[in-house]
Structure formats: structure tokens, C-alpha cells
Design a protein around this motif. Structure first.
Motif, PDB file in Angstrom:
ATOM      1  N   LYS A   1     -19.683 -25.496  24.689  1.00 28.47           N
ATOM      2  CA  LYS A   1     -20.231 -24.203  25.138  1.00 28.47           C
ATOM      3  C   LYS A   1     -20.939 -24.302  26.489  1.00 28.47           C
TER       4      LYS A   1
ATOM      5  N   ILE B   1     -24.865 -15.209  19.525  1.00 28.30           N
ATOM      6  CA  ILE B   1     -24.934 -14.314  20.693  1.00 28.30           C
ATOM      7  C   ILE B   1     -23.984 -13.130  20.502  1.00 28.30           C
TER       8      ILE B   1
ATOM      9  N   ASP C   1     -26.600 -24.880  10.241  1.00 31.06           N
ATOM     10  CA  ASP C   1     -26.462 -23.704  11.115  1.00 31.06           C
ATOM     11  C   ASP C   1     -25.501 -22.669  10.520  1.00 31.06           C
TER      12      ASP C   1
HETATM   13  O1   DC Z   1     -26.675 -25.616  21.196  1.00 33.07           O
HETATM   14  P1   DC Z   1     -27.787 -26.601  20.785  1.00 33.07           P
HETATM   15  O2   DC Z   1     -27.285 -27.830  20.101  1.00 33.07           O
HETATM   16  O3   DC Z   1     -28.714 -26.931  21.920  1.00 33.07           O
HETATM   17  O4   DC Z   1     -28.647 -25.777  19.719  1.00 33.07           O
HETATM   18  C1   DC Z   1     -29.724 -26.356  19.053  1.00 33.07           C
HETATM   19  C2   DC Z   1     -29.943 -25.664  17.711  1.00 33.07           C
HETATM   20  O5   DC Z   1     -30.472 -24.367  17.921  1.00 33.07           O
HETATM   21  C3   DC Z   1     -28.717 -25.506  16.838  1.00 33.07           C
HETATM   22  O6   DC Z   1     -28.667 -26.515  15.855  1.00 33.07           O
HETATM   23  C4   DC Z   1     -28.858 -24.152  16.226  1.00 33.07           C
HETATM   24  C5   DC Z   1     -29.918 -23.453  17.002  1.00 33.07           C
HETATM   25  N1   DC Z   1     -29.467 -22.279  17.738  1.00 33.07           N
HETATM   26  C6   DC Z   1     -29.494 -21.080  17.070  1.00 33.07           C
HETATM   27  O7   DC Z   1     -29.829 -21.041  15.896  1.00 33.07           O
HETATM   28  N2   DC Z   1     -29.169 -19.938  17.716  1.00 33.07           N
HETATM   29  C7   DC Z   1     -28.792 -19.963  18.993  1.00 33.07           C
HETATM   30  N3   DC Z   1     -28.492 -18.808  19.617  1.00 33.07           N
HETATM   31  C8   DC Z   1     -28.721 -21.199  19.695  1.00 33.07           C
HETATM   32  C9   DC Z   1     -29.048 -22.346  19.026  1.00 33.07           C
END
Ligand code: DC
Length: 222
Positions: free
Chosen positions: A17, A132, A184
Motif C-alpha cells: 500500500k 479508508i 485486523d
Molecule cells: O499499515 P500499518 O502496518 O502501518 O498499520 C498498522 C496497524 O494499524 C494495522 O495492524 C492495523 C491498523 N490500522 C487500522 O486499523 N486502520 C487503518 N486505517 C490503518 C491501520
């Protein structure tokens, strides 16, 4: 299309991403926000203040009170928590391991989502995260869901770590990623899932350029 669209990119950890989102933002001369870093910033602040990662009330209070600020530089963007630059601390193992718990807390999400929408209100943006397209910007003109097999994602993350001078065990990276994916995807609030109108791309055998080209095709068609 005329003008720049708002682009929402979601997907599991290490699905590409960030690299894809940054490249798209640079081509479209648009802004870029990695919302994962905001949840990582809350996790950093919790660990720094010895707040338990299961203490939902304290985490919510923390997320409501800290100021997270993104400073956009031409070289690299910096993330500040209450004026302290924590950018280089956000990828640490203890944050990787704690961030799913923190981001599953509804009170934390309620504090983060309006800030993300406020950034999007300021103009065109490529925003990446987990929710998102489904929750933060459901009206985004272009929604993308990136996927990749767990083996490919573990190899990518392992390679990224090596490039940063961090030696990790591929098997452990794979175990940690799977655990984070499960958390998640299975959480009650805003679980990771593709929006109904998202373009789903399996990136296993695609280069970054190929993924970007597929998304640009969609951008040009709207
Ligand atoms: O994309 P990343 O690995 O940096 O995200 C870290 C954590 O944040 C991921 O395990 C889930 C959470 N996250 C989320 O719940 N909602 C988002 N919009 C972005 C990340």
C-alpha cells in the motif's frame, strides 16, 4: 478525468500500500497519508507512558489528548507526537506487535477517523490504511484493495527489514504478519475488508509499476 481524485487504498500488512500509494501521489502531484502511522503513533505514546495495551479507557483518553502532526517535507514526511519527532521509532518490533490491539479500540478509532477526514477535506489525497474505502472516505472516487499471499508479504517485509539493517527471522516475520492480519480482519470495529466498489488487485506477481499502471487506468476512466 478532470482534476485529481481522492484515492483510498486498503489491504493487509506488507501488501504494498505505502510504496504504491506514494508513487501514485507523486504521479498525480497529490498528497499522501499513511493512516497506519497514526495508529502506530498512539501505540508509541501508550508504550512511552506505560499505558497497558488492553486498557481501552486509557487508550481512548490518550488518543483524544495527544496531538499527532504530519510535517510534509520534500525528502521525507515526519510524524510528530506532541512536537516530538517519532518517525524513526514507528517501525519497531514492539509497535508492530502492539498496534493491532490499539487500533481495535473503538475509542481510539473515533479519535483518529475525524482527523483523517479533516486531512482529506483539504484537497486531493491518496490515503492508505485498512478502512479508508469502507469507513473513512466511503465517497472516494477511486478505491483499491491490494492483496498478496502471506508468503510474498513476509518475504517483502523481511527484505525491507534487511535493507534497513534490521536482521529478522523470515519465519517469525510470517507468524507476526499472520497474527496481525487475523486481528485486523476479525475485529468488531472497521475490520479490514474490501469496499464493494473497490478494484481488487493481487500483487503477488506484479511489480510496483504494474500495480500503479492498473490504478492509473481506473483513475483515467472516471
Ligand atoms: O499499515 P500499518 O502496518 O502501518 O498499520 C498498522 C496497524 O494499524 C494495522 O495492524 C492495523 C491498523 N490500522 C487500522 O486499523 N486502520 C487503518 N486505517 C490503518 C491501520
Amino acid at each position: 478525468m478532470s482534476g485529481k481524485p481522492t484515492i483510498a487504498i486498503d489491504g493487509p500488512a506488507a501488501s504494498g500500500k505505502t510504496v504504491v500509494g506514494k508513487e501514485l501521489a507523486s504521479r498525480l502531484k497529490s498528497r499522501f497519508l499513511d493512516t497506519g502511522n497514526m495508529y502506530r503513533a498512539v501505540t508509541w505514546a501508550a508504550l512511552d507512558r506505560n499505558i497497558g495495551l488492553k486498557d481501552e479507557y486509557a487508550l481512548q483518553e490518550l488518543a483524544e489528548t495527544i496531538e499527532i502532526r504530519l510535517v510534509v517535507n520534500s525528502g521525507s514526511d515526519r510524524l510528530l507526537v506532541d512536537s516530538r519527532d517519532v518517525t524513526d521509532l514507528l517501525r519497531r518490533l514492539e509497535i508492530d506487535r502492539g498496534v493491532s490491539d490499539v487500533s481495535a479500540v473503538s475509542g481510539v478509532r473515533r479519535a483518529m477517523v475525524p482527523q483523517q477526514r479533516a486531512v482529506a477535506d483539504q484537497g486531493p489525497i491518496v490515503m492508505v490504511g485498512r478502512d479508508i474505502g469502507t469507513v473513512v472516505l466511503p465517497d472516494a472516487k477511486v478505491k483499491v484493495f491490494l492483496m498478496a499471499s502471506s508468503q510474498v508479504r513476509a518475504q517483502r517485509r523481511h527484505r525491507e527489514n534487511l535493507e534497513k539493517g534490521i536482521t529478522t527471522d523470515l519465519r517469525q516475520v510470517s507468524i507476526d504478519l499472520k497474527l496481525r492480519d487475523t486481528q485486523d480482519t476479525e475485529r468488531a470495529d472497521s475490520p479490514l475488508r474490501p469496499a464493494d466498489d473497490a478494484l481488487e488487485i493481487d500483487t503477488d506477481s506484479l511489480s510496483v509499476e504494474e500495480v500503479v499502471a492498473l490504478i492509473m487506468e481506473r483513475v483515467e476512466r472516471i
